[in-house]
Design a protein around this motif. Structure first.
Motif, PDB file in Angstrom:
ATOM      1  N   PRO A  68       0.838  -1.215   0.000  1.00 52.19           N
ATOM      2  CA  PRO A  68       0.000   0.000   0.000  1.00 52.19           C
ATOM      3  C   PRO A  68       0.869   1.260   0.000  1.00 52.19           C
ATOM      4  O   PRO A  68       1.815   1.365   0.790  1.00 52.19           O
ATOM      5  CB  PRO A  68      -0.800  -0.120   1.300  1.00 52.19           C
ATOM      6  N   PRO A 121       0.865   5.697  -1.772  1.00 49.75           N
ATOM      7  CA  PRO A 121       0.148   6.692  -2.576  1.00 49.75           C
ATOM      8  C   PRO A 121       0.151   6.307  -4.050  1.00 49.75           C
ATOM      9  O   PRO A 121       1.131   5.729  -4.551  1.00 49.75           O
ATOM     10  CB  PRO A 121       0.941   7.978  -2.327  1.00 49.75           C
ATOM     11  N   ILE A 122      -0.931   6.646  -4.749  1.00 46.13           N
ATOM     12  CA  ILE A 122      -1.062   6.255  -6.152  1.00 46.13           C
ATOM     13  C   ILE A 122       0.067   6.792  -7.001  1.00 46.13           C
ATOM     14  O   ILE A 122       0.540   6.120  -7.922  1.00 46.13           O
ATOM     15  CB  ILE A 122      -2.432   6.722  -6.716  1.00 46.13           C
ATOM     16  N   TRP A 123       0.557   8.004  -6.676  1.00 42.56           N
ATOM     17  CA  TRP A 123       1.635   8.577  -7.482  1.00 42.56           C
ATOM     18  C   TRP A 123       2.921   7.757  -7.369  1.00 42.56           C
ATOM     19  O   TRP A 123       3.689   7.638  -8.322  1.00 42.56           O
ATOM     20  CB  TRP A 123       1.903  10.032  -7.082  1.00 42.56           C
ATOM     21  N   HIS A 139       3.009   4.510  -6.894  1.00 44.59           N
ATOM     22  CA  HIS A 139       2.805   3.334  -7.747  1.00 44.59           C
ATOM     23  C   HIS A 139       3.285   3.640  -9.167  1.00 44.59           C
ATOM     24  O   HIS A 139       4.013   2.857  -9.775  1.00 44.59           O
ATOM     25  CB  HIS A 139       1.321   2.945  -7.775  1.00 44.59           C
ATOM     26  N   PHE A 140       2.842   4.780  -9.695  1.00 43.57           N
ATOM     27  CA  PHE A 140       3.196   5.159 -11.063  1.00 43.57           C
ATOM     28  C   PHE A 140       4.704   5.369 -11.211  1.00 43.57           C
ATOM     29  O   PHE A 140       5.308   4.985 -12.222  1.00 43.57           O
ATOM     30  CB  PHE A 140       2.441   6.427 -11.475  1.00 43.57           C
TER      31      PHE A 140
END
Length: 216
Positions: A28, A30-32, A34-35
């Motif tokens: 888990p 932050p989405i950023w 992941h990118f």
């Protein structure tokens, strides 16, 4: 097609990229982030694959021409004193390879290997005037059947830490075929007879095995 010298590096890059992707999709965050991790894993693979690419080249076999041994840009064309083998004056053409160039080295002419020697040395930037004689390097001399002798020198640079040279003395070689590899940027110097007809100019971009440096 990729060069065989890149196999270990490609395997390592795949492992690193897989690990980064696994972290991105299993932990888990932050989405950023992941990118960022996915983009970084793709970047690692792309960079390594492009560096070790080995495109097929169509060398036109010609006993009157000398082809460029590598991809890159002509940075020097000058008369120099060659002190290792010929011990006389020669025309030196230096081709600089950036990290994005193909790094396969190819035989500039066909013939018999008369001399092949590895020299440990420094890691000055490849365009340094003393790099040709002080950096880690290999020197290869080929006897052409018309009695002309051509010498080329693989030179390590500030980033290049490994030179691979396949030339073995007394072996007969074919113009344009694979003669080695330089990892991560550097240059190759070609030493020609003073009466060679030079076909290139400064800053010209060359393709190894195809672009003609000079003719006899």
């Amino acid at each position: 097609m990729f060069h065989k010298e890149g196999t270990p590096s490609i395997i390592i890059a795949i492992i690193i990229a897989t690990a980064l992707a696994a972290v991105a999709f299993t932990i888990p965050m932050p989405i950023w982030l992941h990118f960022v991790l996915v983009a970084l894993s793709v970047f690692v693979i792309v960079i390594i694959l492009q560096f070790f690419r080995n495109p097929k080249r169509r060398t036109v076999l010609d006993d009157t021409t000398i082809v460029s041994p590598v991809d890159g840009k002509v940075v020097v064309i000058e008369k120099v004193k060659e002190n290792e083998f010929f011990k006389d004056e020669r025309i030196m053409i230096s081709v600089f390879m950036s990290p994005i160039n193909v790094h396969v080295t190819r035989y500039p002419i066909g013939g018999k290997i008369a001399y092949s020697k590895y020299h440990p040395g420094k890691y000055l930037v490849a365009w340094h005037p003393k790099a040709s004689e002080e950096n880690e390097r290999t020197t290869v001399v080929i006897n052409h059947k018309n009695t002309t002798r051509i010498m080329y020198r693989q030179i390590a640079g500030a980033l290049a830490k490994r030179i691979v040279n396949y030339a073995v003395e007394n072996d007969t070689v074919v113009q344009g075929t694979d003669s080695g590899f330089i990892k991560f940027g550097s240059r190759v110097d070609v030493y020609l007879p003073l009466d060679a007809n030079i076909k290139v100019e400064l800053n010209q971009k060359l393709r190894g095995g195809e672009s003609i440096l000079a003719s006899f």
